[in-house]
Design a protein around this motif. Structure first.
Motif, PDB file in Angstrom:
ATOM      1  N   HIS A  44      18.459 -14.477 -46.139  1.00  0.00           N
ATOM      2  CA  HIS A  44      17.469 -13.353 -46.721  1.00  0.00           C
ATOM      3  C   HIS A  44      15.741 -14.407 -45.819  1.00  0.00           C
ATOM      4  O   HIS A  44      15.876 -14.731 -45.079  1.00  0.00           O
ATOM      5  CB  HIS A  44      16.920 -14.365 -48.409  1.00  0.00           C
ATOM      6  CG  HIS A  44      17.666 -14.919 -49.033  1.00  0.00           C
ATOM      7  ND1 HIS A  44      18.358 -12.606 -50.070  1.00  0.00           N
ATOM      8  CD2 HIS A  44      19.115 -15.039 -49.203  1.00  0.00           C
ATOM      9  CE1 HIS A  44      19.332 -13.421 -50.955  1.00  0.00           C
ATOM     10  NE2 HIS A  44      19.788 -14.692 -50.675  1.00  0.00           N
ATOM     11  N   ASN A  45      14.867 -13.742 -46.541  1.00  0.00           N
ATOM     12  CA  ASN A  45      13.034 -13.247 -45.868  1.00  0.00           C
ATOM     13  C   ASN A  45      12.977 -15.074 -45.818  1.00  0.00           C
ATOM     14  O   ASN A  45      12.791 -15.483 -44.416  1.00  0.00           O
ATOM     15  CB  ASN A  45      12.187 -12.741 -46.101  1.00  0.00           C
ATOM     16  CG  ASN A  45      12.298 -11.353 -46.582  1.00  0.00           C
ATOM     17  OD1 ASN A  45      14.338 -10.861 -46.231  1.00  0.00           O
ATOM     18  ND2 ASN A  45      11.617 -10.486 -45.705  1.00  0.00           N
ATOM     19  N   GLU A  46      12.970 -15.606 -46.945  1.00  0.00           N
ATOM     20  CA  GLU A  46      13.024 -17.419 -46.406  1.00  0.00           C
ATOM     21  C   GLU A  46      14.194 -18.050 -46.185  1.00  0.00           C
ATOM     22  O   GLU A  46      13.224 -19.000 -44.993  1.00  0.00           O
ATOM     23  CB  GLU A  46      13.121 -17.838 -47.927  1.00  0.00           C
ATOM     24  CG  GLU A  46      11.786 -17.129 -49.379  1.00  0.00           C
ATOM     25  CD  GLU A  46      12.832 -15.539 -49.786  1.00  0.00           C
ATOM     26  OE1 GLU A  46      13.449 -15.747 -49.047  1.00  0.00           O
ATOM     27  OE2 GLU A  46      11.666 -15.043 -50.404  1.00  0.00           O
ATOM     28  N   ILE A  48      15.018 -17.256 -43.039  1.00  0.00           N
ATOM     29  CA  ILE A  48      14.365 -16.476 -41.224  1.00  0.00           C
ATOM     30  C   ILE A  48      13.066 -17.415 -41.604  1.00  0.00           C
ATOM     31  O   ILE A  48      12.978 -18.212 -40.461  1.00  0.00           O
ATOM     32  CB  ILE A  48      14.122 -15.563 -41.455  1.00  0.00           C
ATOM     33  CG1 ILE A  48      15.508 -14.173 -41.407  1.00  0.00           C
ATOM     34  CG2 ILE A  48      13.347 -15.226 -40.002  1.00  0.00           C
ATOM     35  CD1 ILE A  48      15.310 -13.202 -41.102  1.00  0.00           C
ATOM     36  N   VAL A  49      12.158 -17.662 -42.262  1.00  0.00           N
ATOM     37  CA  VAL A  49      11.340 -18.443 -42.200  1.00  0.00           C
ATOM     38  C   VAL A  49      11.465 -20.230 -42.383  1.00  0.00           C
ATOM     39  O   VAL A  49      10.767 -20.672 -40.814  1.00  0.00           O
ATOM     40  CB  VAL A  49      10.350 -18.298 -43.594  1.00  0.00           C
ATOM     41  CG1 VAL A  49       9.669 -19.296 -43.764  1.00  0.00           C
ATOM     42  CG2 VAL A  49       9.709 -17.172 -43.928  1.00  0.00           C
ATOM     43  N   ILE A  73      13.805  -5.728 -37.357  1.00  0.00           N
ATOM     44  CA  ILE A  73      14.843  -5.321 -38.043  1.00  0.00           C
ATOM     45  C   ILE A  73      15.616  -3.968 -38.210  1.00  0.00           C
ATOM     46  O   ILE A  73      14.649  -2.760 -38.164  1.00  0.00           O
ATOM     47  CB  ILE A  73      14.022  -5.249 -39.613  1.00  0.00           C
ATOM     48  CG1 ILE A  73      13.763  -6.883 -39.957  1.00  0.00           C
ATOM     49  CG2 ILE A  73      15.019  -5.282 -40.530  1.00  0.00           C
ATOM     50  CD1 ILE A  73      12.766  -6.988 -40.996  1.00  0.00           C
ATOM     51  N   ILE A  86       5.861 -14.422 -37.079  1.00  0.00           N
ATOM     52  CA  ILE A  86       6.309 -15.251 -38.420  1.00  0.00           C
ATOM     53  C   ILE A  86       5.325 -14.633 -39.490  1.00  0.00           C
ATOM     54  O   ILE A  86       5.374 -14.202 -40.889  1.00  0.00           O
ATOM     55  CB  ILE A  86       6.809 -16.432 -38.672  1.00  0.00           C
ATOM     56  CG1 ILE A  86       7.567 -16.490 -39.898  1.00  0.00           C
ATOM     57  CG2 ILE A  86       6.016 -17.517 -39.024  1.00  0.00           C
ATOM     58  CD1 ILE A  86       9.400 -15.852 -40.031  1.00  0.00           C
ATOM     59  N   PHE A  89       5.363 -10.845 -40.208  1.00  0.00           N
ATOM     60  CA  PHE A  89       7.292 -11.107 -40.112  1.00  0.00           C
ATOM     61  C   PHE A  89       7.162 -10.789 -42.326  1.00  0.00           C
ATOM     62  O   PHE A  89       8.351 -10.708 -42.725  1.00  0.00           O
ATOM     63  CB  PHE A  89       8.351 -11.834 -40.188  1.00  0.00           C
ATOM     64  CG  PHE A  89       9.853 -11.640 -41.153  1.00  0.00           C
ATOM     65  CD1 PHE A  89      10.409 -10.054 -40.606  1.00  0.00           C
ATOM     66  CD2 PHE A  89      10.334 -12.881 -41.688  1.00  0.00           C
ATOM     67  CE1 PHE A  89      11.554 -10.479 -41.558  1.00  0.00           C
ATOM     68  CE2 PHE A  89      11.222 -12.871 -42.189  1.00  0.00           C
ATOM     69  CZ  PHE A  89      11.969 -11.684 -42.600  1.00  0.00           C
ATOM     70  N   GLN A  90       6.481 -11.549 -42.761  1.00  0.00           N
ATOM     71  CA  GLN A  90       6.208 -12.752 -43.843  1.00  0.00           C
ATOM     72  C   GLN A  90       5.549 -11.091 -44.959  1.00  0.00           C
ATOM     73  O   GLN A  90       6.099 -11.083 -46.156  1.00  0.00           O
ATOM     74  CB  GLN A  90       5.640 -13.688 -44.212  1.00  0.00           C
ATOM     75  CG  GLN A  90       6.512 -14.345 -44.049  1.00  0.00           C
ATOM     76  CD  GLN A  90       5.227 -16.225 -43.645  1.00  0.00           C
ATOM     77  OE1 GLN A  90       4.471 -16.223 -43.173  1.00  0.00           O
ATOM     78  NE2 GLN A  90       6.281 -17.063 -45.126  1.00  0.00           N
ATOM     79  N   TYR A  92       6.640  -8.065 -44.601  1.00  0.00           N
ATOM     80  CA  TYR A  92       7.955  -6.788 -44.545  1.00  0.00           C
ATOM     81  C   TYR A  92       7.773  -6.646 -45.635  1.00  0.00           C
ATOM     82  O   TYR A  92       7.531  -7.131 -46.999  1.00  0.00           O
ATOM     83  CB  TYR A  92       8.997  -7.676 -43.915  1.00  0.00           C
ATOM     84  CG  TYR A  92       9.898  -6.741 -44.242  1.00  0.00           C
ATOM     85  CD1 TYR A  92      10.281  -5.900 -43.231  1.00  0.00           C
ATOM     86  CD2 TYR A  92      11.078  -7.069 -45.363  1.00  0.00           C
ATOM     87  CE1 TYR A  92      11.400  -4.684 -43.595  1.00  0.00           C
ATOM     88  CE2 TYR A  92      12.285  -5.976 -45.250  1.00  0.00           C
ATOM     89  CZ  TYR A  92      12.515  -5.195 -44.251  1.00  0.00           C
ATOM     90  OH  TYR A  92      13.844  -4.506 -44.202  1.00  0.00           O
ATOM     91  N   LYS A  94       9.911  -4.419 -47.988  1.00  0.00           N
ATOM     92  CA  LYS A  94      11.187  -4.574 -48.621  1.00  0.00           C
ATOM     93  C   LYS A  94      11.355  -3.235 -49.864  1.00  0.00           C
ATOM     94  O   LYS A  94      12.321  -2.886 -50.170  1.00  0.00           O
ATOM     95  CB  LYS A  94      10.879  -5.736 -49.581  1.00  0.00           C
ATOM     96  CG  LYS A  94      10.862  -7.015 -48.851  1.00  0.00           C
ATOM     97  CD  LYS A  94      11.308  -8.150 -49.616  1.00  0.00           C
ATOM     98  CE  LYS A  94      10.654  -9.766 -49.338  1.00  0.00           C
ATOM     99  NZ  LYS A  94      10.888 -10.500 -50.078  1.00  0.00           N
ATOM    100  N   ILE A 103      19.127  -7.980 -37.924  1.00  0.00           N
ATOM    101  CA  ILE A 103      18.026  -8.321 -37.536  1.00  0.00           C
ATOM    102  C   ILE A 103      18.339  -9.391 -36.309  1.00  0.00           C
ATOM    103  O   ILE A 103      19.011 -10.159 -36.079  1.00  0.00           O
ATOM    104  CB  ILE A 103      17.407  -9.607 -38.877  1.00  0.00           C
ATOM    105  CG1 ILE A 103      17.419  -8.700 -39.723  1.00  0.00           C
ATOM    106  CG2 ILE A 103      16.037 -10.313 -38.028  1.00  0.00           C
ATOM    107  CD1 ILE A 103      17.083  -9.803 -41.799  1.00  0.00           C
TER     108      ILE A 103
END
Length: 224
Positions: A44-46, A48-49, A73, A86, A89-90, A92, A94, A103
């Motif tokens: 998930h996005n989290e 990647i963070v 992406i 980053i 990216f946050q 992004y 959805k 990705i």
């Protein structure tokens, strides 16, 4: 004097590191370390963070001259979104209706290492592939080759372009640690079976197509 210098290099605990730096200085080339992971990970996005934070913590043991990250992406409709940090990216969006196919996360860092005069560049590339999206694309394109890639491909691959192998292995351990914390999706037993037999998939398809073509030709010639 030449003899004394040679003996000094041999006795130096950092001889291997110095040799790697010298090789890069003379040739301008780097080496590569890679690994792949084939479990069904839910990224998930989290996640990647979290990977970003782990990498930054890993850098802390060396002197960081400069660093940047790039997150791309790719969607199955051939569109893509590129984020240069980053933070971007946050943000992004959805809401895109096109599923994410894969990705690619790239970390570039220039490190100053002890006992090495010249800063060293490192590039860590992580490719995360969605098999669900690949399956959807394969169905929409009716592509046998894409189906073969679906059964044969890996979920996550990592490649590290490096000069010092010890530094690269530390970075790889960081990615290993990150991957071990990612939630797993239970594999479908039917998919597992297909994966184990995937090396026969193209052969079987080719034979089937040949038999169908031969039967079609035979039928046409035997029609009165």
């Amino acid at each position: 004097m030449t003899q004394d210098t040679t003996q000094l290099i041999i006795k130096d605990d950092n001889a291997y590191k110095l040799a790697q730096a010298l090789y890069n200085t003379v040739t301008g080339k780097t080496e590569s370390l890679s690994r792949s992971y084939s479990d069904n990970y839910e990224v998930h996005n989290e996640s990647i963070v979290q990977l970003y934070n782990k990498m930054v913590q890993t850098y802390a043991q060396w002197e960081v001259i400069s660093r940047n990250e790039n997150i791309t992406i790719f969607h199955i409709d051939n569109s893509k979104q590129v984020f240069s940090s980053i933070d971007r990216f946050q943000g992004y969006d959805k809401s895109s209706t096109s599923p994410v196919e894969n990705i690619v996360i790239t970390f570039n860092v220039l490190l100053g290492l002890s006992n090495v005069e010249k800063p060293q560049p490192y590039k860590i590339s992580i490719n995360i592939t969605s098999k669900i999206a690949a399956k959807h694309k394969a169905k929409s394109n009716n592509s046998t080759r894409l189906l073969y890639r679906l059964f044969k491909g890996q979920i996550i691959t990592i490649q590290i372009e490096h000069i010092d192998s010890i530094v690269a292995k530390n970075m790889l351990l960081t990615v290993d640690s990150w991957i071990s914390e990612i939630e797993l999706n239970k594999k479908n037993k039917f998919i597992v079976l297909l994966q184990s037999k995937s090396h026969w998939f193209l052969t079987f398809t080719s034979i089937a197509m040949f038999l169908i073509s031969a039967y079609t030709c035979y039928s046409q010639f035997t029609i009165k």
